[in-house]
Write an enzyme that holds these catalytic residues in place. Structure first.
Site, PDB file in Angstrom:
ATOM      1  N   SER A  77     -11.504   4.776   2.116  1.00  0.00           N
ATOM      2  CA  SER A  77     -13.059   4.255   1.900  1.00  0.00           C
ATOM      3  C   SER A  77     -13.654   3.652   3.232  1.00  0.00           C
ATOM      4  O   SER A  77     -14.543   3.036   2.881  1.00  0.00           O
ATOM      5  CB  SER A  77     -13.267   3.258   1.023  1.00  0.00           C
ATOM      6  OG  SER A  77     -12.873   4.350  -0.501  1.00  0.00           O
ATOM      7  N   ASP A 117       0.967  -1.327  -0.019  1.00  0.00           N
ATOM      8  CA  ASP A 117       0.023   0.019   0.027  1.00  0.00           C
ATOM      9  C   ASP A 117       0.976   1.157  -0.029  1.00  0.00           C
ATOM     10  O   ASP A 117       1.986   1.229   1.012  1.00  0.00           O
ATOM     11  CB  ASP A 117      -0.697  -0.116   1.089  1.00  0.00           C
ATOM     12  CG  ASP A 117      -1.994   1.052   1.062  1.00  0.00           C
ATOM     13  OD1 ASP A 117      -2.313   1.539   0.068  1.00  0.00           O
ATOM     14  OD2 ASP A 117      -2.462   1.257   2.417  1.00  0.00           O
TER      15      ASP A 117
HETATM   16  P1  13P Z   1      -9.313   4.428   5.685  1.00  0.00           P
HETATM   17  O1  13P Z   1      -8.350   5.303   6.559  1.00  0.00           O
HETATM   18  O2  13P Z   1     -10.495   5.256   5.272  1.00  0.00           O
HETATM   19  O3  13P Z   1      -9.630   3.336   6.159  1.00  0.00           O
HETATM   20  O4  13P Z   1      -8.225   4.116   4.287  1.00  0.00           O
HETATM   21  C1  13P Z   1      -7.287   3.391   4.147  1.00  0.00           C
HETATM   22  C2  13P Z   1      -6.651   3.433   2.974  1.00  0.00           C
HETATM   23  O5  13P Z   1      -6.822   4.199   1.935  1.00  0.00           O
HETATM   24  C3  13P Z   1      -5.351   2.662   2.809  1.00  0.00           C
HETATM   25  O6  13P Z   1      -4.660   2.897   1.741  1.00  0.00           O
HETATM   26  O1  G3H Z   2      -2.590   4.404   3.915  1.00  0.00           O
HETATM   27  C1  G3H Z   2      -3.382   4.245   4.932  1.00  0.00           C
HETATM   28  C2  G3H Z   2      -3.378   3.202   6.012  1.00  0.00           C
HETATM   29  O2  G3H Z   2      -4.648   3.449   6.712  1.00  0.00           O
HETATM   30  C3  G3H Z   2      -2.117   2.578   6.269  1.00  0.00           C
HETATM   31  O3  G3H Z   2      -1.749   3.530   7.380  1.00  0.00           O
HETATM   32  O4  G3H Z   2       0.809   4.169   7.072  1.00  0.00           O
HETATM   33  O5  G3H Z   2      -0.652   4.235   9.231  1.00  0.00           O
HETATM   34  O6  G3H Z   2      -0.036   1.970   8.224  1.00  0.00           O
HETATM   35  P1  G3H Z   2      -0.340   3.467   7.998  1.00  0.00           P
HETATM   36 ZN    ZN Z   3      -4.545   4.921   0.847  1.00  0.00          ZN
END
Ligand code: 13P
Ligand code: G3H
Ligand code: ZN
Length: 339
Positions: free
Chosen positions: A234, A83
């Site tokens: 989301s 991510d």
């Molecule tokens: P939320 O903070 O809305 O759960 O979004 C998570 C997200 O986009 C992680 O990449």
């Molecule tokens: O990108 C957003 C997610 O909620 C992950 O968050 O970077 O704190 O692990 P984080």
């Molecule tokens: Zn995100």
């Protein structure tokens, strides 16, 4: 069943008109919660780790936890996704750790806070597509900067996100530019900016089309019917979760998230991946608060981590059912990374 590339799963989701929730993980209980929900609903899953999660967990632990998830759930197709990769190096390190999908978030510079020029975004995303596709790994890009159309600001609550004021055109992805971006980079999936942001504080009231621009998704889908659209930020931040968080001492001002019915509308218009982290964080923390405040004598972590895991499982089941993932696990084609 081996880990599969994200492209295979999102193609299946497009053919069968559903969306796939991508849940963030940082520890064993969160992975178990997702897998329990997937087994219960017979859903395929995307498990995703941010840079922060990889650092917290350590890649080695994460890799072995995912191996356990694969071994224990042979009938569930699983995608392992990076991510918000902030650079080609981060994405390469995920590929080397056997992630089957990476996000190159070139909407921000490598520092994770400065909005990036379009040409920079194209350059780094192209580079990651070349690196990743050689290994069968899928790529998500991002065009537009996540942030609030109410305040004109990004958020930095989770360590990344734009700093300083953002213009409307930065905060809402331009459909024409999206068409160019996909053609130039060859990404498998495109994250778009429509007024959502990470964390709990997304909207100060029930969002309407001015602050949650679902029309933008319709326009992008018209121009790019074969590109899988991704919605970040989301979480729905449901009222009952806010209430239970507050009830046991949590501090959170009243807030609104992305309503599930808006996500369902998005799914009808090409949204195939929906990122959810905050709702699970809230569910976990509310459960821990409840157990500890009702049982101040407890000090066995299983006595609060168990209920926390159950609370996350409930959220995951709900999203899997709402996004149409339930019952789909068995028909996703199993394509190994070599294929
Ligand atoms: P939320 O903070 O809305 O759960 O979004 C998570 C997200 O986009 C992680 O990449
Ligand atoms: O990108 C957003 C997610 O909620 C992950 O968050 O970077 O704190 O692990 P984080
Ligand atoms: Zn995100």
């Amino acid at each position: 069943m081996p880990l599969i590339p994200m492209r295979v799963l999102l193609d299946h989701a497009a053919e069968n008109s559903y969306g796939v929730a991508a849940f963030n993980v940082n520890n064993m209980e969160q992975i178990q919660a997702i897998m329990q929900a997937a087994t219960y609903t017979d859903s395929p899953v995307i498990v995703q780790a941010s840079r922060g999660a990889r650092a917290y967990c350590d890649d080695s632990y994460l890799r072995h936890l995912m191996l356990a998830a694969v071994e224990l759930n042979p009938s569930i197709p699983i995608v392992m996704h990076q991510d918000h990769g902030n650079s080609p190096e981060t994405c390469q390190s995920a590929i080397d750790e056997n992630f089957t999908s990476v996000m190159m978030d070139g909407s921000l510079l490598e520092d994770g806070v400065t909005p990036a020029p379009y040409d920079y975004n194209v350059k780094v995303t192209q580079q990651v597509v070349i690196q990743a596709h050689q290994r069968g790994v899928s790529v998500e890009g991002e065009l537009g900067v996540l942030g609030s159309l109410e305040t004109g600001l990004g958020e930095k609550e989770d360590g990344h996100g734009a700093e300083g004021p953002l213009s409307h055109s930065q905060l809402v992805t331009d459909p024409e530019q999206a068409e160019h971006f996909v053609a130039e980079t060859g990404v498998d999936a495109l994250a778009v900016a429509i007024g959502t942001s990470h964390g709990a504080y997304k909207f100060s009231r029930e969002p309407d089309g001015q602050v949650l621009v679902m029309n933008c998704i319709r326009e992008i889908h018209k121009r790019l019917p074969n590109t899988h659209i991704v919605m970040h930020g989301s979480s729905s931040v449901p009222q009952d979760l806010q209430d239970s968080f507050r009830k046991f001492g949590g501090e959170m001002r009243q807030t609104w998230g992305v309503p599930v019915n808006e996500i369902q509308t998005g799914i009808k218009h090409g949204v195939r991946k929906i990122n959810v982290d905050t709702d699970n964080r809230l569910a976990i923390t509310s459960a821990v608060r409840k157990v500890l405040s009702e049982n101040p004598g407890i000090f066995d972590p299983r006595q609060y981590l168990g209920p926390a895991r159950e609370a996350m499982t409930t959220i995951c089941i709900n999203r899997m059912e709402s996004f149409g993932m339930a019952g789909q696990a068995g028909s996703v084609p199993i394509v190994s990374m070599d294929e």
